[in-house]
Structure formats: structure tokens, C-alpha cells
Write a protein that holds these residues in place. Structure first.
Motif, PDB file in Angstrom:
ATOM      1  N   GLN A 118       0.908  -1.079   0.049  1.00 49.34           N
ATOM      2  CA  GLN A 118      -0.024   0.076   0.059  1.00 49.34           C
ATOM      3  C   GLN A 118       0.782   1.154  -0.093  1.00 49.34           C
ATOM      4  OE1 GLN A 118      -3.506  -0.267   2.697  1.00 49.34           O
ATOM      5  NE2 GLN A 118      -2.823  -2.316   3.043  1.00 49.34           N
ATOM      6  N   ASP A 119       1.948   1.358   0.480  1.00 50.32           N
ATOM      7  CA  ASP A 119       2.895   2.508   0.451  1.00 50.32           C
ATOM      8  C   ASP A 119       3.483   2.922  -0.419  1.00 50.32           C
ATOM      9  OD1 ASP A 119       4.350   4.132   2.405  1.00 50.32           O
ATOM     10  OD2 ASP A 119       6.042   3.101   2.021  1.00 50.32           O
ATOM     11  N   VAL A 120       3.119   1.891  -1.599  1.00 44.38           N
ATOM     12  CA  VAL A 120       3.807   2.272  -3.061  1.00 44.38           C
ATOM     13  C   VAL A 120       2.535   2.763  -3.910  1.00 44.38           C
ATOM     14  CG1 VAL A 120       5.878   1.355  -2.788  1.00 44.38           C
ATOM     15  CG2 VAL A 120       4.135   0.234  -3.771  1.00 44.38           C
ATOM     16  N   VAL A 121       1.443   2.773  -3.589  1.00 44.03           N
ATOM     17  CA  VAL A 121       0.275   3.114  -4.359  1.00 44.03           C
ATOM     18  C   VAL A 121      -0.330   4.454  -3.974  1.00 44.03           C
ATOM     19  CG1 VAL A 121      -2.133   2.250  -4.811  1.00 44.03           C
ATOM     20  CG2 VAL A 121      -0.311   0.772  -4.562  1.00 44.03           C
ATOM     21  N   TYR A 122      -0.568   5.266  -5.195  1.00 40.01           N
ATOM     22  CA  TYR A 122      -1.293   6.565  -4.874  1.00 40.01           C
ATOM     23  C   TYR A 122      -0.266   7.340  -3.820  1.00 40.01           C
ATOM     24  CZ  TYR A 122      -4.402  10.536  -4.404  1.00 40.01           C
ATOM     25  OH  TYR A 122      -4.968  11.753  -4.568  1.00 40.01           O
ATOM     26  N   ARG A 123       1.090   7.301  -4.210  1.00 40.27           N
ATOM     27  CA  ARG A 123       2.211   7.686  -3.100  1.00 40.27           C
ATOM     28  C   ARG A 123       2.777   9.075  -3.636  1.00 40.27           C
ATOM     29  NH1 ARG A 123       4.812   6.213   1.700  1.00 40.27           N
ATOM     30  NH2 ARG A 123       5.617   8.210   2.252  1.00 40.27           N
ATOM     31  N   ALA A 124       2.840  10.095  -2.918  1.00 43.74           N
ATOM     32  CA  ALA A 124       3.659  11.238  -3.376  1.00 43.74           C
ATOM     33  C   ALA A 124       5.167  11.010  -3.450  1.00 43.74           C
ATOM     34  CB  ALA A 124       3.432  12.417  -2.431  1.00 43.74           C
ATOM     35  N   GLY A 125       5.540  11.355  -4.573  1.00 40.65           N
ATOM     36  CA  GLY A 125       6.897  10.970  -4.938  1.00 40.65           C
ATOM     37  C   GLY A 125       7.096   9.328  -5.518  1.00 40.65           C
ATOM     38  N   GLY A 126       5.859   8.710  -5.843  1.00 42.74           N
ATOM     39  CA  GLY A 126       6.004   7.362  -6.210  1.00 42.74           C
ATOM     40  C   GLY A 126       5.259   7.526  -7.500  1.00 42.74           C
ATOM     41  N   LEU A 127       5.596   6.189  -8.092  1.00 45.71           N
ATOM     42  CA  LEU A 127       5.193   6.014  -9.619  1.00 45.71           C
ATOM     43  C   LEU A 127       3.413   5.981  -9.583  1.00 45.71           C
ATOM     44  CD1 LEU A 127       7.529   3.147 -10.952  1.00 45.71           C
ATOM     45  CD2 LEU A 127       7.328   5.679 -11.500  1.00 45.71           C
ATOM     46  N   ALA A 128       3.080   6.724 -10.289  1.00 47.19           N
ATOM     47  CA  ALA A 128       1.626   6.815 -10.374  1.00 47.19           C
ATOM     48  C   ALA A 128       0.886   5.568 -11.024  1.00 47.19           C
ATOM     49  CB  ALA A 128       1.120   7.900 -11.156  1.00 47.19           C
ATOM     50  N   LEU A 129       1.671   4.604 -11.416  1.00 46.29           N
ATOM     51  CA  LEU A 129       1.016   3.555 -12.234  1.00 46.29           C
ATOM     52  C   LEU A 129       1.158   2.425 -11.422  1.00 46.29           C
ATOM     53  CD1 LEU A 129       2.755   3.603 -15.840  1.00 46.29           C
ATOM     54  CD2 LEU A 129       0.763   4.703 -14.968  1.00 46.29           C
ATOM     55  N   MET A 130       1.622   2.423 -10.216  1.00 49.03           N
ATOM     56  CA  MET A 130       1.614   1.291  -9.145  1.00 49.03           C
ATOM     57  C   MET A 130       0.080   1.178  -8.715  1.00 49.03           C
ATOM     58  SD  MET A 130       3.109  -1.274  -7.971  1.00 49.03           S
ATOM     59  CE  MET A 130       4.875  -1.044  -8.443  1.00 49.03           C
TER      60      MET A 130
END
Length: 251
Positions: free
Chosen positions: A59-71
Motif C-alpha cells: 500500500q505504501d507505493v500506491v497513490y504515493r507522493a514521490g512514487g510511480l502513479a502506475l503502481m
């Protein structure tokens, strides 16, 4: 022993685990990030899955500022997180044969996509079958697990195999059996688990590698910005519009 001393011991233990991951897993992390970048560049979609507390790094990499939008998060009802009641149901569902097949059969996953499966023990039926079935669909699979479990525990899958046996790339979190870093004579059980700290760090290292790999190819990484900074919402709106067909958490 004071609380402060125990806090220091836990933080030191977590730091040592992170250092070990850095020293022993950098090559695999680089390969995983490159695989995700390859998938994005080739028009594929990205998914992450974890059961119980292993869902937290996903969950930490989904819809995350600074993260990939495609996860995207691959959701298995009753398994992702501890919000199901009773919480023990999630653990029981992770051992159910055939559940992974049902989930994948109704998910948007398709050949050419990439799936990160997080399971600390890697021994339960759900993560093992999910990896097996995803690869049969033509999905590339990255497993994040503690390889030590495969040497000291018995698989709960009929095949006798573990998550690590069905992945294109395996990232070893180096977490000890039982997921606890501290012990005291006055406490009857080991305590202070570090798997979430370490696994989340591994996931963010993979995401950073993927972003850099895309940039090296001249492709702007589809990164999200914080909605709490000026212009963040506008930035994210542009990214989501451009990649809307590969983002499923908005539907």
C-alpha cells in the motif's frame, strides 16, 4: 533496562538490517527496478500485493507522493490489511487453496504486466499460487520475502514450494524467522518486529530505481506529487490523464 535503551536497540537492529539489504540486495533491487521500468516503457501495468501486515509495504507505493502513479494495489478482499473482522480471518484466507486463481481471474492483470508479491514467510498458499498463476498468464513477478523461512519452515502449499521459487526476481528482506528483533529474560516472547520498516525501504528503493531507469531512457517517470504543495493537484491530474488507462485505483 530503560525504555530508551530498548528503543535504541530496536533502531540499531533495523539499521543493521537495512545495511545488510543494501550490501547484499542492491543488484537484485536494481534488477527489480529495471524490470518495472521495462514494463512501463513497453506499455504494461504495475501491481503490488501483500497479505496481512505484508500488505502495508504494498500500500505504501500506491497513490504515493514521490512514487510511480502506475503502481496499483491488487486487492484480495479480507486479506489486504487488518481491517477485516475478525483480524484472524485474513490469516486463514491466506492459506486457502484456489483463492489466488479466483482473484487473478477477475483482476485486470494481463500478459506484459508486472506484479510485486510481498510475503514475509512466502510459505502460504495465497502468495505461492498467485506467483505461479501470474507467471502462467505472462506476468513478470517480483517476490519480496525472507528467504530464511524456506530453510527453516514447512511450505503450506501442496507443491511444497515457496514464493521465492516462482519469481522472476527475488528480493530477500533478511528478516529472521518470527519477525522480532529483541528478547528479554523478563518477556516470554521475542518482540519488536522490523519487517515493515525493511520491506517498505526495499519497495521505495525499487521505485526509485525504476524512476531513474525511465529517466535514463528519456522517458519522464510518471511520478505523483504531494497534494499538499502548491500545484500538486494539477501535476497529478496531468499524469493521471496521460496514464489513465493504466491506473486502476481511481475506478
Amino acid at each position: 533496562m530503560s525504555d530508551g535503551s530498548l528503543a535504541d536497540q530496536f533502531l540499531d537492529a533495523a539499521i543493521e538490517l537495512l545495511k545488510r539489504v543494501r550490501d547484499e540486495q542492491t543488484e537484485s533491487i536494481t534488477a527489480a527496478g529495471t524490470l518495472l521500468a521495462d514494463t512501463v516503457a513497453d506499455g504494461g501495468r504495475l501491481f503490488a500485493f501483500g497479505a496481512g501486515h505484508s500488505s502495508l509495504p504494498a500500500q505504501d507505493v500506491v497513490y504515493r507522493a514521490g512514487g510511480l502513479a502506475l503502481m496499483n494495489l491488487l486487492v484480495v478482499p479480507g486479506v489486504v490489511g487488518v481491517d477485516v473482522m475478525p483480524a484472524t480471518l485474513g490469516s486463514a484466507l491466506e492459506r486457502v487453496d484456489g483463492l489466488a486463481s479466483a482473484v487473478l481471474g477477475t483482476s485486470p492483470l494481463r500478459a506484459g504486466d508486472a506484479l510485486v508479491i510481498i510475503s514475509l514467510s512466502g510459505r502460504n498458499a495465497l502468495p505461492v499460487e498467485m506467483a505461479m498463476n501470474a507467471r502462467a498468464l505472462g506476468v513478470r513477478v517480483i517476490g519480496v520475502t525472507s528467504v530464511a523461512y524456506a530453510t527453516e519452515t514447512r511450505s503450506r502449499h501442496a507443491s511444497g514450494t515457496y514464493l521465492k521459487d516462482h519469481c522472476d526476481i527475488v528480493l530477500d528482506s533478511k528478516i529472521a524467522i518470527g519477525d522480532a528483533t529483541l528478547a528479554l529474560d523478563t518477556v516470554p516472547a521475542p518482540f519488536a518486529p522490523a519487517s515493515t520498516v525493511v520491506t517498505s525501504a526495499i519497495m521505495q528503493a525499487v521505485m526509485a530505481t525504476a524512476a531513474g531507469s525511465l529517466a535514463d531512457r528519456g522517458i519522464e517517470p510518471p511520478l505523483l506529487r504531494s497534494g499538499n504543495v502548491d500545484g500538486g493537484h494539477e501535476w497529478n491530474g496531468r499524469v493521471m490523464k496521460e496514464y489513465g488507462d493504466r491506473i486502476f485505483y481511481r475506478q
